[in-house]
Design an enzyme around this catalytic site. Structure first.
Site, short mmCIF file in Angstrom:
data_model
loop_
_atom_site.label_atom_id
_atom_site.label_comp_id
_atom_site.label_asym_id
_atom_site.label_seq_id
_atom_site.Cartn_x
_atom_site.Cartn_y
_atom_site.Cartn_z
N GLU A 1 0.83 -1.22 0.00
CA GLU A 1 0.00 0.00 0.00
C GLU A 1 0.85 1.26 0.00
O GLU A 1 0.45 2.27 -0.56
CB GLU A 1 -0.94 0.00 1.21
N ASP B 1 -2.68 -3.00 2.98
CA ASP B 1 -3.08 -3.18 4.38
C ASP B 1 -4.24 -4.17 4.49
O ASP B 1 -5.13 -4.22 3.65
CB ASP B 1 -3.51 -1.84 4.98
N TYR C 1 -1.23 -3.71 13.86
CA TYR C 1 -2.07 -2.94 12.94
C TYR C 1 -3.13 -2.15 13.72
O TYR C 1 -3.90 -2.72 14.49
CB TYR C 1 -2.75 -3.91 11.97
#
Length: 840
Positions: free
Chosen positions: A9, A105, A327
């Site tokens: 990403e 992601d 994350y």
């Protein structure tokens, strides 16, 4: 030999993957090895657009071309990142590329970014999915060892496209329709709406309405100071028959609504003997759950004042750049059930062992004793409160990784510390208290005293709370049924307060819990765990509302503007409840979740959205500005031009007999009907607060009607140096006092209190003080006190121009000028703390 193209990403993630897998040679914007080509997007590279054959080039803001519901969507390159899109297109089309790896992601937006690139390039090459929860080197290698087939994420991809297309349809059509409506009378009045931002705004506006409509109600409390053998203590009268708030949200067991009754209790108990009895119970308090993004944003706002956007940015940097957090864009507060070994590895790093070179020793030293304690006592055990697969969707809770922190800046360090302490505390035992409830009866009147003592800090030790700091402390001891004396009984008068304005912390909670606002039980059950937006988008929604001037951020308060109230009036008047009620948009989020799981179809979802879009546009076409229904009435004052009746409408106060009208919103402030009545009757009103200039700064001004009966701002300023200025006649006024500069009389004049010699052509003094200072009204009584004593009473509603926060201060005169003197605060005394008996 064919190779796989890995698309991350962001460039930083691509660099991490190259480092983890090894064997890559770096080219300008991509890496290459014997088996892989590796590059990245730069966030979103493509955006939805209407295909040329369905888009109207001219007049797209007019109703003639609405609604715009194309049968399919086109993808347009985002101009600033178009070069990166061309590079990825070139790499995808290389003949030696036999397959693609989606390394964006792990989530809905990451899936959308990759899928749009693949769609734009018309790639038919097979896709595999890299699903990472952590950015450590080990996690990346493990992720590549367990690549998932692209079709496994079909539901997530469909939900992502539905979210994107529904936002486009509702945002474009809703915004164009409302803008077209508001621009009918001239000009261009941009009025943005959105499927998440507008219901969020409705929540803020509804709270502000309650604040404005709130009417304070007086109540009384009765407190008694009791003398016991071991010392004295305080108790508060309460109603033993109290059964809850019922219809009055301000009701409490210790509140009395009649002063006479409070005084009667005081008279009946003053100086009388009483009997004290008490009950002590143990109480355990578990640590809070691990953080998801919303709870982290909420608590970081409350603790540090970080905006939701700032917290997300810091958490993203700690995940992506520093690799020290997992994350962050998650809605889960649990960990996978097989994550115990990783947790133990992380704890070992937090002890300082195996942390590697260059780590922040000072930072790890804070956590080492607690991490050692958890490992030594084997507190990491299977526990459904912490390790629970059923409470994890795409991502798990935000915790530290087995990567030692290095080179964190001050704000990153604050947030990292916040997450680490939450992580450590969840493995510690519960905090243990002894809670004592003492009832003292005097002449049959009960008084309650509560004490809370921390016996074992448990998890609170991780946060430095090993004593009873912040608790109510010990109570002086009393024997069973000991007789005490009510030495002093006091009646305390108070008034109820309006609900507080939303802060980012409380608004995030409201967005997250939007389903709880729903009355329908079936829909409430369906929306459990869903709300307005997602953890990843809520921060930006708030920023968008601020950017569109629907909300002002003042200190930690979020205050809706007149534009926000106007939009709610319009949407409710049009009957477009789809855009104002959390039920519907919360339901959409729930349905997107069902699409992810394959329980609902993309086609059905988009059909519903298209129907709603048509409804919005058709309703806006049906009305004119003066026919919008609303809580509008007729003014008492007649039209100053023709004597006709003036009615309030959606945008104006309009005479029904001639063209005379006054706009409802001026300089970002909406006038109330009563204010316009005063203006028309007295030809002036004010000074009024709440106006804002083009920079968003608030200002105060009076409003006057000129010779044409048109309103104008009056700031109460003389034309300095204007020899033709007429002298001011104060003969009809009483002086408020003497000028602290020249001893001449001081009078009211426009928006200020002025020295008699500071106005007119022969002015010789410059003393002047506003009737409103930093949004704090200063009435004539306080000005008299200031001029007589050199100091006002303590005024509590000043608002700092710099921080936007309220503060209290005295106004004082010094050197002929008005300044501030701040209250000297005594050290905070502990509530209900023990009082020692006086020495003989």
């Amino acid at each position: 030999m064919t190779k796989k193209l890995i698309i991350a990403e962001k460039p930083s993630v691509a660099a991490d993957i190259a480092k983890a897998l090894g064997g890559f040679t770096k080219h300008d914007d991509y890496f290459e090895s014997e088996t892989y080509i590796l590059s990245s997007a730069i966030g979103h590279l493509l955006e939805l657009s209407c295909p040329e054959e369905f888009e109207v080039k001219r007049g797209k803001w007019s109703f003639a071309h609405l609604p715009v519901i194309p049968p399919h969507f086109a993808l347009s390159p985002i101009e600033k990142t178009e070069a990166r899109l061309k590079l990825l297109t070139k790499l995808i089309k290389r003949k030696d590329v036999g397959g693609l790896v989606n390394a964006c992601d792990a989530g809905r937006e990451g899936e959308l970014i990759f899928n749009y690139i693949a769609q734009h390039t018309k790639s038919g090459k097979p896709v595999q999915r890299l699903w990472l929860q952590s950015m450590t080197q080990g996690a990346i290698r493990d992720g590549f060892a367990h690549l998932r087939a692209g079709h496994e994420l079909q539901g997530l991809g469909d939900a992502a496209v539905c979210r994107s297309e529904s936002d486009w349809l509702v945002g474009i059509n809703g915004t164009r329709a409302m803008t077209a409506f508001n621009s009918k009378t001239g000009g261009f009045h941009l009025t943005t709406v959105g499927r998440v931002q507008t219901p969020t705004l409705a929540i803020v506006v509804e709270r502000e309405k309650k604040i404005r409509e709130f009417k304070p109600r007086s109540y009384w409390e009765v407190e008694a100071e009791f003398a016991a053998r071991a010392g004295s203590y305080t108790g508060k009268w309460f109603d033993e028959g109290y059964k809850g708030k019922e219809d009055d949200e301000h009701a409490r067991a210790d509140r009395l609504w009649e002063e006479k009754r409070a005084e009667a209790i005081r008279a009946a108990t003053q100086g009388k003997p009483g009997v004290a009895s008490e009950e002590t119970k143990p109480e355990n308090r578990l640590s809070p759950l691990l953080f998801d993004l919303t709870s982290l944003q909420r608590e970081a706002n409350a603790r540090f004042g970080f905006s939701a956007k700032t917290t997300l940015s810091l958490a993203q940097a700690l995940y992506e750049k520093h690799k020290v957090l997992t994350y962050p864009r998650t809605d889960s507060r649990c960990l996978p059930e097989d994550y115990l070994p990783t947790v133990k590895e992380t704890l070992t790093v937090l002890t300082g062992q195996g942390a590697g070179k260059g780590h922040d020793e000072v930072l790890l030293a804070r956590y080492s004793p607690f991490a050692h304690q958890i490992l030594a006592r084997n507190w990491v055990l299977p526990n459904k409160r912490i390790f629970n697969n059923t409470k994890i969707s795409d991502h798990f809770a935000i915790i530290p990784t087995p990567q030692a922190p290095k080179h964190l800046n001050e704000m990153e360090q604050k947030l990292y510390d916040f997450v680490v302490r939450r992580f450590l505390s969840v493995f510690f035992p519960a905090a243990e208290y002894l809670v004592t409830t003492r009832i003292t009866r005097v002449e049959s009147h009960p008084f309650k005293t509560e004490g809370k003592v921390l016996v074992n800090p448990g998890w609170l030790a991780v946060h430095g709370k090993e004593s009873q700091e912040g608790d109510e402390g010990n109570l002086v001891a009393v024997a069973k049924d000991e007789k005490v004396k009510a030495e002093e009984v006091t009646v305390k008068a108070n008034t109820t307060k309006p609900p507080p304005r939303y802060s980012e912390a409380t608004l995030l909670s409201a967005m997250e819990g939007a389903g709880k606002m729903v009355d329908d039980e079936e829909l409430k059950a369906a929306m459990a765990g869903r709300g307005l937006g997602t953890p990843a988008t809520r921060a930006q929604i708030i920023e968008n509302l601020i950017g569109e001037q629907y909300i002002h951020r003042e200190g930690r308060e979020l205050i809706p503007t007149a534009k926000a109230f106007s939009l709610m009036t319009l949407l409710n008047g049009l009957g477009v409840t789809e855009l104002t009620q959390p039920e519907l948009t919360g339901d959409w989020e729930w349905k997107l979740g069902r699409i992810e799981k394959g329980e609902f179809t993309r086609q059905e979802f988009m059909r519903e959205i298209a129907e709603m879009t048509r409804h919005i546009v058709e309703r806006a076409k049906t009305f004119e500005a003066d026919t919008i229904p609303g809580d509008f009435g007729v003014l008492t004052a007649p039209c100053p031009r023709c004597g006709g009746e003036i009615r309030e409408t959606y945008k104006k106060f309009q005479c029904g007999a001639c063209d005379y009208a006054l706009w409802k919103i001026v300089a970002g402030r909406q006038f109330e009907p009563a204010e316009i009545d005063t203006l028309l009757t007295e030809k002036q009103i004010g000074p009024l607060t709440g106006f804002r200039n083009k920079m968003g700064r608030s200002f105060t001004a009076a409003i006057k009607l000129n010779d044409n009966m048109e309103p104008e701002f009056d700031f109460g300023q003389d034309k300095a140096g204007d020899e033709s200025a007429e002298p001011v006649d104060f003969s009809g006024q009483d002086s408020l006092g003497t000028c602290p500069k020249c001893a001449a009389p001081v009078f009211e004049h426009g928006t200020a209190y002025v020295c008699e010699k500071s106005v007119g052509p022969a002015k010789s003094c410059d003393f002047r003080s506003g009737k409103i200072i930093l949004q704090q009204p200063v009435d004539a009584a306080q000005m008299k006190k200031l001029l007589a004593d050199g100091k006002t009473d303590l005024l509590k509603e000043f608002v700092s121009n710099r921080t936007r926060r309220k503060f209290s201060a005295y106004l004082v005169t010094a050197g002929g000028k008005v300044g501030f003197e701040f209250e000297k605060k005594a050290p905070a005394a502990k509530k209900l703390a023990a009082k020692k008996p006086a020495k003989a």
